[in-house]
Structure formats: structure tokens, C-alpha cells
Enzyme design. Sequence first.
Site, mmCIF file in Angstrom:
data_model
loop_
_atom_site.group_PDB
_atom_site.id
_atom_site.type_symbol
_atom_site.label_atom_id
_atom_site.label_comp_id
_atom_site.label_asym_id
_atom_site.label_seq_id
_atom_site.Cartn_x
_atom_site.Cartn_y
_atom_site.Cartn_z
ATOM 1 N N ASP A 8 0.871 -1.165 0.000
ATOM 2 C CA ASP A 8 0.000 0.000 0.000
ATOM 3 C C ASP A 8 0.920 1.229 0.000
ATOM 4 O OD1 ASP A 8 -2.436 1.506 0.383
ATOM 5 O OD2 ASP A 8 -1.816 1.753 2.477
ATOM 6 N N ASP A 10 -0.006 5.146 0.981
ATOM 7 C CA ASP A 10 -0.199 6.103 2.075
ATOM 8 C C ASP A 10 -0.172 5.364 3.419
ATOM 9 O OD1 ASP A 10 -0.743 8.405 3.457
ATOM 10 O OD2 ASP A 10 -2.637 8.820 2.470
ATOM 11 N N ASP A 207 -1.295 -0.541 5.997
ATOM 12 C CA ASP A 207 -1.470 0.081 7.307
ATOM 13 C C ASP A 207 -2.914 0.007 7.814
ATOM 14 O OD1 ASP A 207 -2.156 2.065 5.248
ATOM 15 O OD2 ASP A 207 -2.434 3.443 6.926
HETATM 16 MG MG LIG Z 1 -2.692 3.163 3.498
#
Ligand SMILES: [Mg+2]
Length: 263
Positions: A8, A10, A207
Amino acid sequence: MIKHVVLDMDGVLYRGESPLPGAIDTLKALRQQGVQVAFITNNASLHREELAAKVSRMGFACVPEEVWGSAYTTALYITKHAPEARVLTVGTPSMIRELRDAGLTVVSTHEDATHVVVGLDMGLTYEKLRQAHYAIQHGALFIATNLDAAYPDTLTTTTPGGGAIVAVLRTSTAVEPLLIGKPQTTGLALVAEAWGVAPADMVGVGDRLDTDIAAARAFGCLAVLVLTGIATRADAEAATGHERPDVILPDLTGLPAVLARGV
Ligand SMILES: [Mg+2]
């Protein structure tokens, strides 16, 4: 050693406009070890060239071919299943460009539409929603690039995401959209196919538990949570089912050791 990693962006590589500590060097080290890397993001508002340029500006080595934004993934999905589709969009000019680049026909009124693709649209108007609503009511396939309710605006606030716009049309039409972005595994499956590898040979890093980890676990690859974004260690330890990560790392710098161990 595991040689295929899907990350991923961000909250994994950067936060806001700043690279996370150690992330640039870790990515560099992975590449030096011959690890193949792809980036899957639910962001549908940017073309993959723009996403690659964004992280390149921060100092990450990255080319557009490695980036699977949900606009690109949606374009590829439709191309595979309905190459003759006529697509009505609620989304940014960059999302429309992804669809056109994939060879799809983009239409501007509901009469012609076979598919409706919805993503974050900063130029949203009632007229766009109305056309999409008509098309869905008349049987066009309703596709959501992602269901992200909100996304980080600054480090302390959020702003409405693509999922909030999808929710308007879901409410008005009472039709459930086909979701392409995470937690769906469509992106992971397309990357695995492009690489010619099986889920067990891949690691998924993210995250968020409800998107990144859920997708990685559902797909069957090793699911690695980094604590540099949304989820906390307490969230991860309380998670159940597909939202429970296989590995929890404070940040991305621990990833090479995980790949070497294979766990
Ligand atoms: Mg993310």
C-alpha cells in the site's frame, strides 16, 4: 526467500507529503535483493503516472507500471470482462484517462451507458449523480473503485472519500455496487497474474486492517501490518478473521527480515 511484495502507499511509504523514516532505503534494499514490487492503492483520483510521480518526487524509485491505483485496476477489470463497455463516470479527469488508456469508451449521458464507474470526484455535481442514477436504474453495472469513506486531508483531519459518493448512489438506487478496490482481491489477483506467481509466493503490506490486511488474507498471501498509518498494535491484536495480520511491524524497515524468514 519471498521475492514478490505488494505495498500500500499512504501510511506505508509516506504520510502526508513526507516519506516515512527508513522507507526509501528499505525499498531500495528490496530492489537490490531482486524483490519484485507493486503498489496497490485505493486512490482512484490519480492516474498511475501521477501516483508514480508523487512517490518519485519524495525520493522513492517507482515507475507507473508498478502502480495499481483503483482507477487503473477498474479499467483493467472492465477491459477483461466487457471490452465493448460504454462507461459513464463519476470521477476525476485522471480516472477517466485511465479508462480511456485501457481502450474503453467513456460516455457522458446515461442513455448509452453499460457501466457506471464511481470514484472520488472533486468536481462532483448533482447532474453527474443524476446521470449515474438513471444509468444504474436502467441496468448499467454499478462499479465502485473503492469504498473509502474518508481520506486524510492533513495529518489531523479527513475529507469525504470515494465511498461517500458511492453511498449517495447506493442510497438513491438501492443497488449494491461491484467493488474493485481493497478489501476486494481484484488488484492482488491482477498483479499475481502479471507476475505469474501464486498468492503463497507473495507478501501484502499495508497500514489498514479493513482494506490492506483483509485483502491480503483473503487472497492467501502473507499479510504484514505496519504501524506507521491508521491501525495501532491494539487494533491489530483485537482484530479477528481476515482483518488479523500475520505479522506486525513497527515500520517498513522490518520487511526484508520477514521476506528472508518467509515466516
Ligand atoms: Mg494506506
